[in-house]
Design an enzyme around this catalytic site. Structure first.
Site: not given
Ligand code: G6P
Ligand code: MG
Length: 214
Positions: A11-13, A19, A47, A116-117, A147, A171-172
């Site tokens: 995942d990115l953020d 971010t 998130k 990522s979303a 997701k 993933e966070d």
């Protein structure tokens, strides 16, 4: 390591870059303009959630019902402010351990995907210099189901030519971990174990993780 996994999906953020603070500033500006109370705790609920679903949560906080057209225009304004922030990002905003881990994976021939979303993932990867670490990038512009639907991760594995059970997801968000498990992948939570109860294991950040833990 009991099993050697071939693919690593990030995942990115909140996993590779911080971010959430920029999403918060931009949503907060919009909420203030609309006289909707919105704080950092509310921001936690956004998130891993898509842009339009995030707006729905904010409108719900303010008990407001708007037309689809009005919603699109508000989400577009929020995104313009958000893009102003992320356009100024650089490698200093990569989260602890992320770059080192990605470098190690690449050097050892493992495959990496972004899952990522965000529809802004391309810009963030470019600004932070992370783009070249990924064999495939799957973001909010490529998927139709958000997701906890596993689409973003299964597409990443498909693009890498790997079975889902050969992949590990980082993933966070709660929704993201549920998506990883729904795909049959190993799910590593980044954050607090008390919140990320769907994860197979949880670390504070990627500096705490190594492949022997799998
Ligand atoms: C990530 C973030 C969410 C954000 C979503 C969409 O999943 O965690 O907070 O709403 O991406 O981002 P975008 O950049 O497309 O508005
Ligand atoms: Mg995230």
């Amino acid at each position: 390591m009991a099993k050697e996994y071939k693919g690593y999906i990030f995942d990115l953020d909140g996993v590779l870059v911080d971010t959430a603070k920029y999403h918060f500033k931009a949503w907060k500006r919009l909420a203030d303009e609309m006289n909707i109370r919105f704080n950092e705790d509310d921001n936690e609920r956004l998130k891993g959630v898509s842009r339009m679903a995030s707006l729905d949560i904010i409108l719900e906080l303010g008990n407001k019902t708007l037309s689809e057209e009005e919603k699109v225009s508000l989400a577009t304004r929020k995104n313009e402010w958000y893009v102003e922030f992320i356009s100024k990002m650089d490698a200093s905003e990569i989260l602890p351990g992320a770059l080192e881990f990605l470098k190690m994976l690449k050097e050892n021939g493992y495959k990496c995907a972004l899952g990522s979303a965000s529809k802004n993932a391309g810009l963030i990867l470019e600004r932070t210099g992370l783009k070249n670490y990924f064999d495939t990038v799957v973001d909010g512009t490529h998927v139709s189901k958000a997701k906890p639907d596993p689409e973003v991760f299964t597409l990443g594995a498909d693009n890498m030519g790997l079975s889902y059970t050969d992949c590990v997801v980082f993933e966070d968000s709660v929704a993201g971990l549920q998506a990883a498990k729904a795909a049959g992948m190993v799910a590593v939570g980044i954050g607090e174990a008390s919140v990320l109860t769907d994860a197979d294991m949880v670390v504070k950040d990627l500096s705490e993780f190594n492949l022997n833990m799998l």
